[in-house]
Write a protein that holds these residues in place. Structure first.
Motif, PDB file in Angstrom:
ATOM      1  N   PRO A   1      19.140  22.705  30.943  1.00  0.00           N
ATOM      2  CA  PRO A   1      18.912  22.135  29.616  1.00  0.00           C
ATOM      3  C   PRO A   1      20.015  22.383  28.595  1.00  0.00           C
ATOM      4  CG  PRO A   1      17.627  24.123  29.867  1.00  0.00           C
ATOM      5  CD  PRO A   1      18.273  23.846  31.200  1.00  0.00           C
ATOM      6  N   ASP A   2      20.923  23.286  28.913  1.00  0.00           N
ATOM      7  CA  ASP A   2      22.002  23.590  27.972  1.00  0.00           C
ATOM      8  C   ASP A   2      23.180  24.213  28.720  1.00  0.00           C
ATOM      9  OD1 ASP A   2      21.541  26.512  28.184  1.00  0.00           O
ATOM     10  OD2 ASP A   2      19.730  26.075  27.053  1.00  0.00           O
TER      11      ASP A   2
ATOM     12  N   THR B   1      18.241  23.281  20.091  1.00  0.00           N
ATOM     13  CA  THR B   1      19.325  24.054  20.676  1.00  0.00           C
ATOM     14  C   THR B   1      19.836  25.063  19.664  1.00  0.00           C
ATOM     15  OG1 THR B   1      21.003  22.493  19.946  1.00  0.00           O
ATOM     16  CG2 THR B   1      20.017  22.107  22.107  1.00  0.00           C
TER      17      THR B   1
ATOM     18  N   HIS C   1      24.984  14.954  29.534  1.00  0.00           N
ATOM     19  CA  HIS C   1      24.648  14.350  28.246  1.00  0.00           C
ATOM     20  C   HIS C   1      25.783  13.467  27.740  1.00  0.00           C
ATOM     21  CE1 HIS C   1      27.117  17.267  25.883  1.00  0.00           C
ATOM     22  NE2 HIS C   1      26.832  18.054  26.897  1.00  0.00           N
TER      23      HIS C   1
ATOM     24  N   GLN D   1      18.582  16.722  23.942  1.00  0.00           N
ATOM     25  CA  GLN D   1      18.814  17.452  25.187  1.00  0.00           C
ATOM     26  C   GLN D   1      20.289  17.347  25.550  1.00  0.00           C
ATOM     27  OE1 GLN D   1      16.112  15.576  27.961  1.00  0.00           O
ATOM     28  NE2 GLN D   1      14.680  17.259  27.726  1.00  0.00           N
TER      29      GLN D   1
END
Length: 78
Positions: free
Chosen positions: A40-41, A2, A70, A9
């Protein structure tokens, strides 16, 4: 990796639906929730959230949310 150099993740869910009132987060019809996707982010999720929010700007009761998955999956390291 990232942007922060962290290889974990950081999944984010974007979803929305029509609320019963503007004061509470109570969906009018759970069967018709719009699941935009899992991203994913945060940056990607935010872009998807903005796009959906813009598409529904004429409906004041329509709201979209970003859920930090997350943090739910690993609360100690979220």
């Amino acid at each position: 990796m990232t942007e922060t150099g962290d290889s974990r993740q950081r999944l984010h869910l974007v979803f929305g639906g029509e609320l019963t009132t503007l004061k509470d987060v109570q969906f009018r019809d759970l069967a018709n929730l719009d699941i935009v996707g899992i991203f994913p982010d945060y940056a990607t999720a935010l872009a998807a959230w903005k796009a959906k929010a813009q598409q529904t700007v004429d409906n004041a009761h329509m709201r979209y949310f970003i859920v930090h998955m997350h943090k739910l999956l690993d609360p100690e390291n979220g």
